[in-house]
Design a protein around this motif. Structure first.
Motif, PDB file in Angstrom:
ATOM      1  N   PRO A 448       0.817  -1.211   0.000  1.00 41.81           N
ATOM      2  CA  PRO A 448       0.000   0.000   0.000  1.00 41.81           C
ATOM      3  C   PRO A 448       0.854   1.266   0.000  1.00 41.81           C
ATOM      4  O   PRO A 448       1.978   1.260   0.500  1.00 41.81           O
ATOM      5  CB  PRO A 448      -0.807  -0.115   1.300  1.00 41.81           C
ATOM      6  N   GLY A 449       0.306   2.296  -0.599  1.00 38.47           N
ATOM      7  CA  GLY A 449       0.951   3.616  -0.547  1.00 38.47           C
ATOM      8  C   GLY A 449       2.166   3.778  -1.422  1.00 38.47           C
ATOM      9  O   GLY A 449       3.022   4.622  -1.180  1.00 38.47           O
ATOM     10  N   THR A 450       2.265   2.961  -2.459  1.00 32.63           N
ATOM     11  CA  THR A 450       3.459   3.063  -3.315  1.00 32.63           C
ATOM     12  C   THR A 450       3.178   3.828  -4.609  1.00 32.63           C
ATOM     13  O   THR A 450       4.011   3.869  -5.506  1.00 32.63           O
ATOM     14  CB  THR A 450       3.995   1.649  -3.652  1.00 32.63           C
ATOM     15  N   GLY A 451       2.008   4.383  -4.723  1.00 31.83           N
ATOM     16  CA  GLY A 451       1.720   5.240  -5.884  1.00 31.83           C
ATOM     17  C   GLY A 451       0.957   4.549  -7.000  1.00 31.83           C
ATOM     18  O   GLY A 451       0.852   5.079  -8.109  1.00 31.83           O
ATOM     19  N   LYS A 452       0.371   3.392  -6.707  1.00 30.44           N
ATOM     20  CA  LYS A 452      -0.328   2.654  -7.771  1.00 30.44           C
ATOM     21  C   LYS A 452      -1.521   3.462  -8.306  1.00 30.44           C
ATOM     22  O   LYS A 452      -1.723   3.561  -9.514  1.00 30.44           O
ATOM     23  CB  LYS A 452      -0.807   1.285  -7.241  1.00 30.44           C
ATOM     24  N   THR A 453      -2.297   4.003  -7.389  1.00 28.14           N
ATOM     25  CA  THR A 453      -3.480   4.761  -7.823  1.00 28.14           C
ATOM     26  C   THR A 453      -3.052   5.998  -8.610  1.00 28.14           C
ATOM     27  O   THR A 453      -3.673   6.356  -9.619  1.00 28.14           O
ATOM     28  CB  THR A 453      -4.317   5.171  -6.593  1.00 28.14           C
ATOM     29  N   MET A 454      -1.974   6.628  -8.135  1.00 28.02           N
ATOM     30  CA  MET A 454      -1.484   7.816  -8.862  1.00 28.02           C
ATOM     31  C   MET A 454      -1.097   7.460 -10.288  1.00 28.02           C
ATOM     32  O   MET A 454      -1.393   8.179 -11.232  1.00 28.02           O
ATOM     33  CB  MET A 454      -0.239   8.369  -8.159  1.00 28.02           C
ATOM     34  N   THR A 550      -3.992  -3.634  -6.713  1.00 26.39           N
ATOM     35  CA  THR A 550      -4.269  -4.448  -5.523  1.00 26.39           C
ATOM     36  C   THR A 550      -3.072  -4.473  -4.578  1.00 26.39           C
ATOM     37  O   THR A 550      -1.922  -4.428  -5.017  1.00 26.39           O
ATOM     38  CB  THR A 550      -4.656  -5.903  -5.882  1.00 26.39           C
ATOM     39  N   ASN A 551      -3.395  -4.535  -3.288  1.00 27.39           N
ATOM     40  CA  ASN A 551      -2.354  -4.757  -2.271  1.00 27.39           C
ATOM     41  C   ASN A 551      -2.317  -6.220  -1.877  1.00 27.39           C
ATOM     42  O   ASN A 551      -1.458  -6.632  -1.114  1.00 27.39           O
ATOM     43  CB  ASN A 551      -2.671  -3.987  -0.977  1.00 27.39           C
ATOM     44  N   LYS A 552      -3.339  -6.950  -2.346  1.00 22.80           N
ATOM     45  CA  LYS A 552      -3.406  -8.359  -1.952  1.00 22.80           C
ATOM     46  C   LYS A 552      -3.578  -9.214  -3.183  1.00 22.80           C
ATOM     47  O   LYS A 552      -4.652  -9.800  -3.408  1.00 22.80           O
ATOM     48  CB  LYS A 552      -4.594  -8.586  -1.009  1.00 22.80           C
TER      49      LYS A 552
HETATM   50  N1  LIG Z   1       5.987   7.503  -6.603  1.00 25.35           N
HETATM   51  C1  LIG Z   1       5.247   8.422  -5.968  1.00 25.35           C
HETATM   52  N2  LIG Z   1       5.281   9.690  -6.372  1.00 25.35           N
HETATM   53  C2  LIG Z   1       4.566  10.622  -5.750  1.00 25.35           C
HETATM   54  N3  LIG Z   1       3.794  10.369  -4.689  1.00 25.35           N
HETATM   55  C3  LIG Z   1       3.727   9.129  -4.222  1.00 25.35           C
HETATM   56  C4  LIG Z   1       4.434   8.087  -4.853  1.00 25.35           C
HETATM   57  N4  LIG Z   1       4.191   6.950  -4.185  1.00 25.35           N
HETATM   58  C5  LIG Z   1       3.335   7.253  -3.205  1.00 25.35           C
HETATM   59  N5  LIG Z   1       3.055   8.555  -3.224  1.00 25.35           N
HETATM   60  C6  LIG Z   1       2.216   9.238  -2.229  1.00 25.35           C
HETATM   61  O1  LIG Z   1       1.482   8.253  -1.581  1.00 25.35           O
HETATM   62  C7  LIG Z   1       0.113   8.577  -1.595  1.00 25.35           C
HETATM   63  C8  LIG Z   1      -0.659   7.320  -1.828  1.00 25.35           C
HETATM   64  O2  LIG Z   1      -0.419   6.871  -3.132  1.00 25.35           O
HETATM   65  P1  LIG Z   1      -1.416   5.907  -3.887  1.00 25.35           P
HETATM   66  O3  LIG Z   1      -2.775   6.040  -3.315  1.00 25.35           O
HETATM   67  O4  LIG Z   1      -1.224   6.110  -5.319  1.00 25.35           O
HETATM   68  O5  LIG Z   1      -0.799   4.542  -3.439  1.00 25.35           O
HETATM   69  P2  LIG Z   1      -1.400   3.122  -3.663  1.00 25.35           P
HETATM   70  O6  LIG Z   1      -0.235   2.248  -3.961  1.00 25.35           O
HETATM   71  O7  LIG Z   1      -2.497   3.147  -4.616  1.00 25.35           O
HETATM   72  O8  LIG Z   1      -1.923   2.822  -2.225  1.00 25.35           O
HETATM   73  P3  LIG Z   1      -3.149   1.922  -1.790  1.00 25.35           P
HETATM   74  O9  LIG Z   1      -2.797   0.568  -2.257  1.00 25.35           O
HETATM   75  O10 LIG Z   1      -3.158   2.034  -0.307  1.00 25.35           O
HETATM   76  O11 LIG Z   1      -4.335   2.506  -2.464  1.00 25.35           O
HETATM   77  C9  LIG Z   1      -0.061   9.558  -2.723  1.00 25.35           C
HETATM   78  O12 LIG Z   1      -1.083  10.455  -2.463  1.00 25.35           O
HETATM   79  C10 LIG Z   1       1.264  10.241  -2.742  1.00 25.35           C
HETATM   80  O13 LIG Z   1       1.249  11.300  -1.854  1.00 25.35           O
END
Ligand SMILES: Nc1ncnc2c1ncn2[C@@H]1O[C@H](COP(=O)(O)OP(=O)(O)OP(=O)(O)O)[C@@H](O)[C@H]1O
Length: 683
Positions: A448-454, A550-552
């Motif tokens: 989670p939180g690695t930027g996939k959604t971005m 997905t995270n899982k």
């Molecule tokens: N490579 C990146 N560049 C810029 N921001 C990032 C990056 N990776 C993570 N972030 C930051 O982390 C936040 C969460 O990113 P995001 O929602 O895209 O992650 P995710 O992998 O989709 O997480 P989840 O699985 O929990 O949905 C973003 O709002 C951003 O602030």
């Protein structure tokens, strides 16, 4: 002449179908099929009184399954036993002395009958009724049972002058007057025997099938002048076609141009594109003469297979693609309708049944105008559920995802792969054809939180696609009970507003492994629907891409995993990425000289991008907290007004924050991702 023999001389193929219109009093060639009109599709209010009964019995919309209580409709159990046959309009308008009554495309009477006005007598006899006559209009509008079979028919004709224009009920202009499903198109039955029926398929898509079980051509042409005002000679057709049954000789044809020979009004000239076995053939047909224009082999031609066909005609140059493979490129077509205002395109079959999905004919010039409209304002065709479409526009389509590649730190490999797998194919479908044909779906997996959604949002922004942001919560809980229909409508809209990205955030929540005993039936149905719809994205021409995160990944349903053909691992940020992340998050922040993003990156090994973002926020609050410790809120406000409030960050703010904030992803989890990556990653 028995009915069958009318078509005996058809064996020479398409030539006879067109030449059959040629003059002659003693055979079928005297039939003027332009006067035998049948509509497939939603009936609009007619303008003529003669047509009134017709309309009341056939009015329908492509979407609603209707009970078979309409006169003339039949129920096609074999095609789809759950759906009532939707729009079959067997009523033939009969206008003028040359016209006949017909049932499901069968011409029931001899041409001589038509010629010598005996048609009324013949038909009436067959029907066992006496047509009423009233001045110049003879109408028979009551249902007749058993005249030509089991079905009931309502028949009417008038005795108007042959020149009467009242052949087809006039259509009011539909809002979406350029590209629409086949049901909103005005078709004219040309000739032959066969069947045309329209239903909604299991996916809610309108499907029209035309069928000729014998070796006789059955032709439907779409009338240009009806309401799809194609202003130029150029047009594009996109359609999905599936030959339902076929044998060696089965054929279908796309009529590209069809008009009256200006030298001989009884003759028709046509340009057709025949499909037989492994060949596409373009031919010019004039009075039984067939002049081959071009022929090309296409090994992918096969029955029971969806073929996404796109035909574009520009300045008489024709390009044909089947599933994005170019079959013809800029073939110059001969002129067919010299001097004639009648120009038509259409379809025909011989010894085959062909299902047609999403038949769209449009004038490229006018099409541009419609595409210029913002998506929210674009008119929707009849087959789309307006209520669900509104929901989708409101809650699912993101009109401005607004994330650029630059705002994402590093992740160069993922960006490159996605550009190649998603963005470029959507922008340049012609290049991504054949072996390069794009992937149906892409999965981004990782902690989670690695930027996939971005990244997914950036794909939609950079590819200028319509972004459908679907999560389990939007699809399931909000529209409880309507989820499957919502999914169907979603994919229909994605095709309509293409290029589109359908984004499933946290797809594991929606598509967990099926089959557990606790699984709810509704959820099982929803999953199957999503899988079916993804299967339906069988074309670059539809330009729809599924992107999921997905995270899982290990929880993901296997069938879903297979459909997400590209699986890209988005790992925790490496040191270099963490430096970039700090640079991005701190770019507008005032900082002391002791802060170095390189040192911060070393401090935050194991942190995700989201963790780093949180850390920066936490650190940013610390100077304020320090001030609050020995000052009142009022004093702080006064300092701010005077511009004396110091909020710059120092290294200690970060090092202290790191102590209170641990990484959200454990080493064990990382190993699990790596294990899954080894097994399933596909890049
Ligand atoms: N490579 C990146 N560049 C810029 N921001 C990032 C990056 N990776 C993570 N972030 C930051 O982390 C936040 C969460 O990113 P995001 O929602 O895209 O992650 P995710 O992998 O989709 O997480 P989840 O699985 O929990 O949905 C973003 O709002 C951003 O602030």
């Amino acid at each position: 002449m028995p009915e069958e023999s009318i078509y005996k001389n058809n064996s020479s193929g398409i030539a006879s179908i067109f030449s059959a219109h040629a003059g002659g009093s003693n055979n079928v060639q005297s039939i003027q099929p332009t006067r035998v009109a049948s509509r497939v599709g939603s009936a609009k209010a007619p303008t003529s009184s003669a047509n009134r009964t017709h309309t009341t019995t056939t009015s329908s919309s492509a979407r609603q399954p209707v009970k078979s209580n309409r006169i003339g409709s039949t129920y096609d159990k074999t095609f789809h036993n759950k759906v009532d046959k939707l729009v079959s309009d067997p009523i033939r308008q009969v206008t003028g002395r040359k016209n006949i009554l017909a049932k499901e495309g069968v011409m029931p009477t001899k041409p001589t009958d038509i010629e010598n006005n005996a048609v009324r007598g013949t038909v009436a006899k067959k029907l066992g009724v006496q047509p009423s006559r009233n001045n110049n209009q003879a109408k028979l509008t009551r249902p007749v049972n058993g005249a030509f079979g089991k079905d009931q028919w309502e028949i009417e004709w008038d005795d108007k002058d042959e020149k009467s224009e009242n052949i087809i009920p006039k259509q009011s202009k539909p809002s979406n007057n350029l590209s629409g499903d086949i049901n909103s198109i005005n078709w004219i039955e040309r000739l032959g025997r066969g069947k045309c029926s329209s239903i909604c398929d299991v996916n809610g898509r309108p499907v029209t099938s035309i069928e000729s079980s014998s070796s006789h051509w059955y032709i439907l042409t779409y009338e240009e002048k009806s309401f799809l005002d194609i202003e130029t000679e150029d047009f594009n057709i996109t359609t999905s076609i599936k030959i339902q049954k076929g044998n060696e000789n089965s054929l279908f044809t796309i009529v590209l141009d069809y008009g009256i020979n200006k030298r001989c009004k009884d003759e028709y000239i046509a340009i057709v594109m025949n499909v037989a076995q492994k060949y596409w053939k373009i031919e010019r047909v004039e009075n039984k003469k067939v002049v081959p224009v071009q022929q090309a082999i296409d090994k992918s031609l096969a029955p029971l297979k969806y073929m996404d066909i796109s035909i574009s005609l520009s300045e008489r140059k024709l390009t044909l693609k089947n599933d994005n493979t170019e079959i013809f490129t800029d073939v110059i077509l001969p002129i067919s309708s010299e001097g004639s205002k009648e120009r038509r395109v259409g379809l025909g079959v011989m010894s085959a049944k062909v299902s047609i999905y999403d038949w769209t004919v449009f004038d490229p010039k006018t099409q541009e105008k419609e595409e210029d409209l913002p998506i929210a304002e674009r008119p929707l065709p009849d087959y789309i559920d307006k209520h669900l479409a509104e929901m989708i526009k409101r809650d699912i389509i993101e009109f401005n995802p607004n994330v650029t590649w630059e705002s994402i730190a590093e992740l160069h490999d993922a960006k490159r792969l996605l550009k190649e797998a998603v963005v470029l194919p959507l922008l340049m479908p012609d290049i991504f054809a054949g072996l390069r044909s794009p992937w149906k779906g892409v999965l981004l997996f990782g902690p989670p939180g690695t930027g996939k959604t971005m990244v997914a949002r950036a794909v939609a922004t950079e590819g200028k696609t319509t972004f459908f942001n679907c999560s389990a919560s939007t699809l399931v809980s909000k529209y409880h009970g309507e989820s499957e229909r919502l999914v169907k409508t979603l994919f229909q809209m994605a095709r309509l507003f293409s290029p589109s990205t359908i984004f499933f955030d946290e797809i594991d929540a929606l598509m967990m492994t099926r089959g557990s005993s606790s699984e709810h039936e509704a959820s099982r149905r929803l999953k199957s629907e999503i899988l079916t719809q993804i299967d339906g994205i069988n074309s670059q021409s539809s330009r729809v891409m599924v992107l999921a995160t997905t995270n899982k990944p290990w929880d993901l349903d296997e069938a879903m995993r297979r459909r997400l053909e590209k699986r890209i691992y988005i790992p925790l940020p490496y040191e270099k990425t963490r430096v970039s992340l700090f640079n991005i998050f701190l770019k507008d922040q005032e900082m002391e000289s002791d802060v170095s993003t390189e040192s911060l990156a070393v401090l935050t090994d194991g942190y995700s991008g989201a963790d780093i973002h949180l850390l920066c926020r936490e650190a940013a609050l610390r100077p304020l907290r320090k001030e609050l410790d020995h000052r009142s809120t009022e004093e702080i406000m006064k300092l701010k007004e005077r511009g004396e409030l110091k909020l710059s960050l120092c290294m200690e703010d970060f090092s202290e924050s790191v102590k209170t904030m641990k990484p959200s992803v454990s080493q064990n989890e990382i190993e699990k991702y790596q294990q899954w990556m080894k097994e399933f990653q596909s890049v």
